[in-house]
Design a protein around this motif. Structure first.
Motif, PDB file in Angstrom:
ATOM      1  N   LYS A 136       0.859  -1.188   0.000  1.00  0.00           N
ATOM      2  CA  LYS A 136       0.000   0.000   0.000  1.00  0.00           C
ATOM      3  C   LYS A 136       0.885   1.224   0.000  1.00  0.00           C
ATOM      4  O   LYS A 136       1.770   1.343   0.845  1.00  0.00           O
ATOM      5  N   LYS A 137       0.645   2.125  -0.915  1.00  0.00           N
ATOM      6  CA  LYS A 137       1.452   3.319  -1.011  1.00  0.00           C
ATOM      7  C   LYS A 137       1.033   4.311   0.075  1.00  0.00           C
ATOM      8  O   LYS A 137      -0.168   4.517   0.286  1.00  0.00           O
ATOM      9  N   ALA A 138       2.027   4.876   0.774  1.00  0.00           N
ATOM     10  CA  ALA A 138       1.707   5.885   1.786  1.00  0.00           C
ATOM     11  C   ALA A 138       1.257   7.168   1.099  1.00  0.00           C
ATOM     12  O   ALA A 138       1.636   7.442  -0.039  1.00  0.00           O
ATOM     13  N   SER A 139       0.443   7.938   1.800  1.00  0.00           N
ATOM     14  CA  SER A 139      -0.135   9.124   1.171  1.00  0.00           C
ATOM     15  C   SER A 139       0.771  10.344   1.299  1.00  0.00           C
ATOM     16  O   SER A 139       0.498  11.274   2.037  1.00  0.00           O
ATOM     17  N   SER A 140       1.918  10.316   0.614  1.00  0.00           N
ATOM     18  CA  SER A 140       2.793  11.496   0.670  1.00  0.00           C
ATOM     19  C   SER A 140       2.893  12.135  -0.712  1.00  0.00           C
ATOM     20  O   SER A 140       3.934  12.645  -1.102  1.00  0.00           O
TER      21      SER A 140
END
Ligand SMILES: Cc1cc2nc3c(=O)[nH]c(=O)nc-3n(C[C@H](O)[C@H](O)[C@H](O)COP(=O)(O)OP(=O)(O)OC[C@H]3O[C@@H](n4cnc5c(N)ncnc54)[C@H](O)[C@@H]3O)c2cc1C
Length: 316
Positions: free
Chosen positions: A187-191
């Motif tokens: 899951k890609k972090a929301s940055s």
């Protein structure tokens, strides 16, 4: 002649730009040949770009026994098998989350030391440079052992083009056992869309951003600049943005070409994470803010006026 292997990280099967600096570092050692090590069946697609940085051999590692990209321990086993068979005595990769994982597992299997988050490397005498005490001291460490394994902080070594012609070699090492760990989902972090550790430009906000809403002016500016958006811990602790955006001692370590700190005082813990940026610009209302004494360019002014004006000027 033994080889230095450079672990190439890809995104959507395209070699990340940050690999090229570590290829340059590996090529600076004249006593070994340098090969690129790839795991995701993308050697043909990346051959041309890797050649531009001096790679003459690309080793595509795969296995019919297991999916190496979802089994980190078997991937390390396959890498060790490749290193032993092809006489790869030096191994260098990015000190990214994926690089750290694989380099450490590989060093453990080979029973040799490894160094991560290095900011310099010398393959001739097996030494690395590492930043300590929030960047206040630089240590030169010598790694003993038959293999030399290190991870380099992305963007710390300038990539230099060097022409070459690369051959692609497919290697399928024997692996044994079942995977101890299986990656099921990433899951890609929301940055934001730009990975901070790889970004060429970062614009960061501090406590002075006041709210999540306040960060919008940084996102707008970042969009025009093609930059990533970072934050100080004070902004993260206040809940304006997620921890994945935090830069500093307890956040991400970044080395962009340009770092713009907006409403950030410049605490030593923040500097620990962005000190190796090539050019630092600070926007602050307080002429005595510590960051203004440590930056390359300082703008004394209100970020809520300066940043939108900068965005407009860049659009123009
Ligand atoms: C163990 C430990 C680990 C830490 N790890 C980290 C870390 O990883 N990252 C990190 O960032 N911090 C870290 N910190 C916290 C660090 O010490 C500072 O508290 C923090 O960096 C301060 O954040 P700031 O600069 O945003 O806030 P402040 O220090 O409050 O600074 C805000 C700045 O904004 C300026 N300002 C105000 N309004 C405006 C405006 N309108 N326009 C322009 N400028 C304005 C002010 O003059 C001031 O300089 C850590 C601390 C400890 C003890």
């Amino acid at each position: 002649m033994s080889y230095i292997g450079v672990l190439i990280e890809t995104k959507d099967k395209k070699a990340k730009k940050s690999n090229f600096g570590i290829i340059t570092a590996a090529c600076s050692d004249g006593s070994s040949d340098v090969c690129a090590l790839m795991f995701d069946d993308s050697a043909v697609d990346n051959k041309e770009i890797l050649e531009q940085y001096g790679i003459t051999k690309i080793i595509e590692i795969s296995s019919e026994q297991a999916d190496l990209n979802t089994s980190p321990d078997l991937k390390a086993q396959a890498l060790v098998g490749t290193m032993k068979t092809l006489d790869i005595k030096g191994l260098v990769g990015l000190s990214s989350p994926a690089g750290r994982d694989l380099l450490t597992r590989t060093a453990t299997l080979l029973n040799v030391p490894s160094a991560l988050d290095c900011i310099g490397v010398d393959f001739s005498d097996h030494t690395v440079l590492k930043s300590h005490f929030s960047g206040k001291a630089i240590a030169r460490l010598k790694l003993e052992g038959d293999y030399f394994i290190c991870g380099i902080r992305p963007n710390t070594i300038e990539a230099v083009e060097k022409s070459g012609n690369a051959e692609i070699v497919s290697h399928k090492p024997e692996i044994s056992g079942k995977p101890g760990v299986k990656i099921r989902e990433i899951k890609k972090a929301s940055s934001g869309s730009v990975d901070l550790t790889e970004a060429d430009i970062i614009i960061s906000g501090g406590r002075a951003m006041e709210s999540t809403e306040g960060f919008k002016i940084l996102s707008e500016c970042a969009e025009v600049l093609g930059a990533g958006v970072g934050a100080s811990r004070a902004a993260v602790d206040a809940g304006f943005v997620p921890h994945s955006m935090q830069v500093g001692q307890t956040g991400k370590t970044v080395s962009p070409k340009l770092y713009i700190g907006c409403g950030i005082s410049g605490a030593v813990q923040h500097f620990a994470g962005m000190k190796t940026s090539k050019v630092i610009v600070a926007i602050n209302t307080d002429k005595d803010a510590p960051i203004l004494g440590k930056c390359d360019y300082g703008i004394i002014g209100d970020l809520f006026e300066v940043v939108p004006a900068l965005t407009q000027a860049l659009k123009g």
